[in-house]
Design an enzyme around this catalytic site. Sequence first.
Site, PDB file in Angstrom:
ATOM      1  N   TYR A  86      -2.281  16.455  -5.975  1.00 49.00           N
ATOM      2  CA  TYR A  86      -1.542  16.636  -4.815  1.00 49.00           C
ATOM      3  C   TYR A  86      -2.175  16.580  -3.540  1.00 49.00           C
ATOM      4  O   TYR A  86      -1.955  15.721  -2.719  1.00 49.00           O
ATOM      5  CB  TYR A  86      -0.849  18.041  -4.915  1.00 49.00           C
ATOM      6  CG  TYR A  86       0.054  18.217  -3.910  1.00 49.00           C
ATOM      7  CD1 TYR A  86       1.355  17.958  -3.900  1.00 49.00           C
ATOM      8  CD2 TYR A  86      -0.148  19.184  -2.596  1.00 49.00           C
ATOM      9  CE1 TYR A  86       2.361  18.320  -2.783  1.00 49.00           C
ATOM     10  CE2 TYR A  86       0.538  19.250  -1.592  1.00 49.00           C
ATOM     11  CZ  TYR A  86       1.928  18.846  -1.774  1.00 49.00           C
ATOM     12  OH  TYR A  86       2.716  19.235  -0.641  1.00 49.00           O
TER      13      TYR A  86
ATOM     14  N   LYS B  65      -1.891  13.697  -0.655  1.00 48.27           N
ATOM     15  CA  LYS B  65      -1.632  13.855   0.610  1.00 48.27           C
ATOM     16  C   LYS B  65      -2.724  13.612   1.739  1.00 48.27           C
ATOM     17  O   LYS B  65      -2.373  13.204   2.694  1.00 48.27           O
ATOM     18  CB  LYS B  65      -1.392  15.520   0.718  1.00 48.27           C
ATOM     19  CG  LYS B  65      -0.115  15.835   0.028  1.00 48.27           C
ATOM     20  CD  LYS B  65       1.032  15.281   0.641  1.00 48.27           C
ATOM     21  CE  LYS B  65       2.515  16.148   0.348  1.00 48.27           C
ATOM     22  NZ  LYS B  65       3.693  15.194   0.760  1.00 48.27           N
TER      23      LYS B  65
END
Length: 292
Positions: A171, A175
């Site tokens: 993640y 990002k």
Amino acid sequence: MGQLDGRVAVITGAGRGIGREHALLFAREGASVVVNDLGGANDGSGSDAGPAQEVVDEITALGGKAVANTDNISTWAGASNLVNQAVETFGQLDAVVNNAGILRDGFIAGLEEDQWDAVIQVHLKGHFSVLHHAAVYWKNQAKAGADVKATVVNTASDSGVTLPNPGQGNYGAAKAGIAALSCVAAAELERYGVKVNAIAPVARTRLTLATPGMGAIFAAPVDEGQFDMFSPANISPLVAYLSTEKNPWTGQVFKVTGGSIQRLKGWSVTDTAETDGPWSIDLVRDSVEPWK
């Protein structure tokens, strides 16, 4: 008069949480909205047309204009369909808000390949896929002589941008990649009249409530009448502002939560070592270890 009157916006992941708040605010401010949501679970599995349609029903009940879209934006065809639907339904596309995302957390030593691939696919490829197809549309419009005043707001995160979060290697990497992609896109697309920014939001959503170590913080009760700093509704005004025709910003990343908006800066030089001759291992050691 709304601040987004006459603009057509595509918002991904708009069936719940932050995306839903974006869609509702955009509609209240006069935008026509394509509400995209696959309707899957936190980990991206499954699909359900209900969430996207429910938001559309809320908007139309208030007199706004919206249509639902349940395409999978992590696929090239799904992203293309989404952009095409906006143009075919409302005649144009002025704003893209990339918000869709999933979680498949795990520590690096135990992270499975499919956990990595799924998160990168939805977040990073999903952002790029929608951005690409929208950019093609705006490029063609600009070359045809149109006065394009388009905007893109991508969704990064504290995780990977300012706060390395153990258990979120996939993640966080996605990002951080989205933040970098936003800056590159801003430099490339300015010539076509497109401004691109990113936000790193902190709010109470299905994903944050499911994040280890964070769920208890976001789930804490809020007294009646007290300002709810983690409400997803606190994020959307910044996104709406960045999506206005006269927004002056491009190539920026903003952290936003509660009553705070911060402009972020990427990697920067903190220390420098130099030599007039070739480096040796010993010289490197003696030059950099004082930084600790």
